[in-house]
Design a protein around this motif. Structure first.
Motif, PDB file in Angstrom:
ATOM      1  N   UNK A 124       0.793  -1.229   0.000  1.00 27.43           N
ATOM      2  CA  UNK A 124       0.000   0.000   0.000  1.00 27.43           C
ATOM      3  C   UNK A 124       0.823   1.276   0.000  1.00 27.43           C
ATOM      4  N   UNK A 125       2.008   1.249   0.587  1.00 30.90           N
ATOM      5  CA  UNK A 125       2.743   2.499   0.785  1.00 30.90           C
ATOM      6  C   UNK A 125       4.078   2.581   0.045  1.00 30.90           C
ATOM      7  N   UNK A 126       4.689   1.442  -0.263  1.00 28.87           N
ATOM      8  CA  UNK A 126       5.940   1.481  -1.019  1.00 28.87           C
ATOM      9  C   UNK A 126       5.679   2.030  -2.424  1.00 28.87           C
ATOM     10  N   UNK A 127       6.546   2.879  -2.932  1.00 29.71           N
ATOM     11  CA  UNK A 127       6.311   3.463  -4.264  1.00 29.71           C
ATOM     12  C   UNK A 127       6.513   2.434  -5.369  1.00 29.71           C
ATOM     13  N   UNK A 128       5.906   2.623  -6.522  1.00 22.19           N
ATOM     14  CA  UNK A 128       6.141   1.718  -7.655  1.00 22.19           C
ATOM     15  C   UNK A 128       7.563   1.864  -8.184  1.00 22.19           C
ATOM     16  N   UNK A 129       8.068   0.812  -8.758  1.00 21.99           N
ATOM     17  CA  UNK A 129       9.399   0.852  -9.360  1.00 21.99           C
ATOM     18  C   UNK A 129       9.369   1.691 -10.640  1.00 21.99           C
ATOM     19  N   UNK A 130      10.453   2.424 -10.910  1.00 22.28           N
ATOM     20  CA  UNK A 130      10.472   3.308 -12.072  1.00 22.28           C
ATOM     21  C   UNK A 130      10.408   2.543 -13.381  1.00 22.28           C
ATOM     22  N   UNK A 131      10.838   1.276 -13.371  1.00 20.96           N
ATOM     23  CA  UNK A 131      10.860   0.489 -14.602  1.00 20.96           C
ATOM     24  C   UNK A 131       9.779  -0.594 -14.601  1.00 20.96           C
TER      25      UNK A 131
END
Length: 263
Positions: free
Chosen positions: A59-66
């Motif tokens: 829920x809180x970890x950001x999505x990976x850029x790739x």
């Protein structure tokens, strides 16, 4: 010279007493009574850690850029892969202890944790395949890391089969211990396959010498999940070991007394 001989004798006597004291703590009855109370506390810690890391990671970890949100399967895949290797390593060490020092509790613990190691290995393979589809464009490739993990799963199956085959034999556990020790050669292959060969699999997420390759908001919940699953396996290992001890020693007086107190 007599003084040195006396000192050596005293040292030998001390280490002998220390070893004999250690042996009294690893007997089946002592193990059962010593570690039984730990189960509920280890489970409580495990559930807290796993719950916190699951909520944080999903829920809180950001999505990976790739990889965007598909990377979130790492919170299951990495702990399971780490656990699969750790449990097998523990089985190999327990196998040495059993074969060299004849400590049967070590063999019982190995039998107790083998199914958990297999489950972790299978989950690592399944989650890795699911993760591989959007990353590599395929659920499976004969990558060195994947292939060696598959071999590890077969080793687990073999060890469990040997435990079952020799369940009622005087040689119970010896063949399983030998296979556990011999199969441990596969562990460094799994660990260093990404360095030794040109593979599609990414390198280690955590290393002792280098900083994590992801931001704190990603690796912190992963680390908490790792701790959580290890606490969970520790609790289940004690519980399963104690269950096997009761089965194997059902005719012992201390087991009868214990069961009577539970009625």
């Amino acid at each position: 010279m007599p003084k040195n001989k006396t000192t050596t004798t005293k040292n030998t006597g001390f280490f002998n007493r220390l070893w004999q004291g250690f042996l009294t703590t690893v007997g089946t009855e002592r193990f059962f009574k010593m570690f039984s109370p730990w189960v509920k506390y280890l489970l409580a810690i495990a559930f807290v850690f796993i719950g916190v890391s699951t909520i944080w990671g999903l829920a809180f970890a950001p999505p990976d850029y790739l990889q965007k949100d598909s990377y979130r399967i790492i919170f299951i895949h990495v702990p399971m892969a780490s656990l699969a290797m750790s449990v097998y390593f523990a089985m190999s060490v327990l196998g040495v202890i059993f074969l060299v020092w004849k400590i049967k509790t070590a063999n019982i613990v190995a039998q107790a944790i083998a199914p958990m190691g297999l489950m972790a290995c299978v989950l690592a393979l399944i989650t890795g395949s699911i993760w591989g589809r959007p990353t590599w464009g395929s659920y499976w490739v004969w990558d060195a890391r994947l292939t060696s993990m598959l071999i590890l799963a077969f080793l687990y199956v073999g060890v469990m089969a040997l435990f079952s085959a020799f369940e009622h034999s005087q040689n119970r556990g010896k063949a399983a211990a030998i296979l556990s020790i011999v199969g441990a050669v596969n562990l460094p292959i799994i660990k260093y396959s990404v360095d030794w060969w040109n593979t599609l699999h990414q390198g280690a997420t955590f290393t002792v010498t280098n900083a994590p390759k992801m931001p704190t908001s990603m690796w912190a919940p992963l680390l908490i999940m790792l701790l959580g699953v290890y606490f969970l396996v520790a609790a289940l290992a004690i519980y399963r070991t104690n269950s096997l001890i009761l089965q194997r020693e059902h005719n012992k007086a201390w087991v009868a007394n214990y069961l009577n107190t539970k009625k």
